[in-house]
Design an enzyme around this catalytic site. Structure first.
Site: not given
Ligand SMILES: *Cc1c(COP(=O)(O)O)cnc(C)c1O
Length: 378
Positions: A46, A98, A170, A195
């Protein structure tokens, strides 16, 4: 080292005693201490794990941060970073976010006593006008999801610095291959590693990258305490994905340009949201701060029945949530990613029931264009 090389050799090719080329999956919860006086570098997974450390070092190098932390999902990464703030902290955030991030801010953090202003963070005057004593951070997605609004990272960093706020970006949509927010003045970069970084639609992951050691130490404290860390086998998959990130992003970028043009030429399509169009409101800022436009395109069709027809008739594109993988996907935000955003607000912003979002993959462009064409025109 150049970016493409860092994707493969960020650790300078340090090896374990067997010299394996791929980083082994250290599938162990705990590690033996060397002797009474010497605790092992990795004591418990962890806190840290060799497979995860290798991945974190790679991501830190790609984003140019002091340290990166790998989480079990993008939302886990964001949830952890939000622990840096406590009530009555105020945060100014992009309104086009998001859906999960919006839900966290509105339904979890706000309930804990934090407050938010959701605005178009491309409007710098508006951002500055909302800063008050409790304001602690500016939070942006650029380009944003799903409306592809662009915010000027360097300008926001200037505002953040002046008022002693953290700028959090982000960077999921463009990845460090196309955009490096820390170099533009941001303090923390977030990713849904699910992604483009992972890139193969085969696992979930998230990252928080800190610009400074001081911020990294704070994030580490919450990361190891909350415990939403990425498991070793998933670290392996994300690391493998990153090895081909530049190749995939180049192909996706090229494919997306052609698909955006094709959609724009369709009579049945009333609007296309794509930052690579020279007449896009954020084009100048995009080309200043990023070296590519990415693979995300949203569009609106003239007649609602066409939505169902497209989603039923596509054969190469797949009707599924998520984005950033090698397979092209198409999604219907009002039903999926943005179902939790109140309808009135969605409509005001243009995310209506005729609005679709696509994530362009690496298939041959002829097949992608032909697929959309037959689904739209049939
Ligand atoms: C998918 C996504 C998230 C969240 O990520 P997860 O891996 O699904 O928890 C946050 N920001 C953006 C821009 C995303 O496309």
């Amino acid at each position: 080292m150049e970016f493409e090389t860092l994707c493969l050799h960020a650790d300078g090719n340090k090896k374990d005693e067997w010299g394996s080329i791929a980083t082994p999956v250290y599938q162990s919860a705990t590690f033996v201490h060397k002797d009474f006086n010497e605790v092992s570098k990795y004591s418990y997974s962890r806190l840290s794990n060799p497979t995860r450390a290798h991945l974190e070092n790679t991501v830190a190098a790609l984003e140019g941060g002091a340290a990166a932390f790998a989480f079990s999902s993008g939302m886990a990464a964001l949830s952890c970073v939000m622990k840096l703030f406590e009530a009555p902290a105020h945060i100014i955030a992009s309104e086009d976010l998001y859906g999960g991030s919006l839900r966290l801010f509105r339904n979890v953090n706000a309930r804990e006593g934090m407050s938010f202003d959701f605005i178009d963070t491309g409007d710098l005057k508006k951002v500055e006008s909302l800063i008050r004593r409790e304001t602690k951070a500016i939070y942006v997605e650029t380009p944003s999801n799903p409306l592809m609004q662009v915010s000027d990272i360097a300008a926001l960093a200037g505002i953040a610095k002046k008022h002693k706020l953290l700028l959090i970006v982000d960077n999921t949509f463009l990845t460090p291959y196309f955009q490096r927010p820390l170099a533009l003045g941001a303090d923390i970069v977030l990713h849904s590693g699910t992604k483009y970084l992972g890139g193969h639609n085969d696992t979930l992951a998230g990252f928080a990258v800190a610009k400074t050691e001081e911020l990294a130490e704070k994030i580490l404290y919450y990361a190891k305490t909350i415990g939403a860390c990425l498991a070793p086998a998933d670290c392996f998959l994300i690391e493998r994905g990153i090895k081909t990130l530049p190749l995939r992003m180049d192909r996706i970028n090229e494919n997306a340009k052609q698909i955006a043009e094709m959609l724009r030429s369709c009579k049945a399509v009333s609007k296309v949201y794509y930052t690579g169009f020279p007449d896009h409101a954020g084009y100048a800022v995009s080309t200043k701060q990023a070296t590519g436009f990415g693979g995300m395109i949203s569009f609106e069709v003239k007649d609602k029945p066409l939505v169902e027809k497209i989603l039923t008739c596509v054969k190469v594109f797949q009707y599924a949530e998520s984005l950033g993988g090698v397979e092209s996907l198409i999604t219907y935000p009002v039903r999926q990613t943005h179902a939790d955003v109140p309808e009135e607000e969605r409509n005001r912003r243009g995310i209506n029931d005729r609005f679709l979002r696509i994530s362009v993959g690496i298939e041959n462009i002829k097949d992608l264009i032909e697929d959309l064409r037959q689904a739209i025109d049939k």
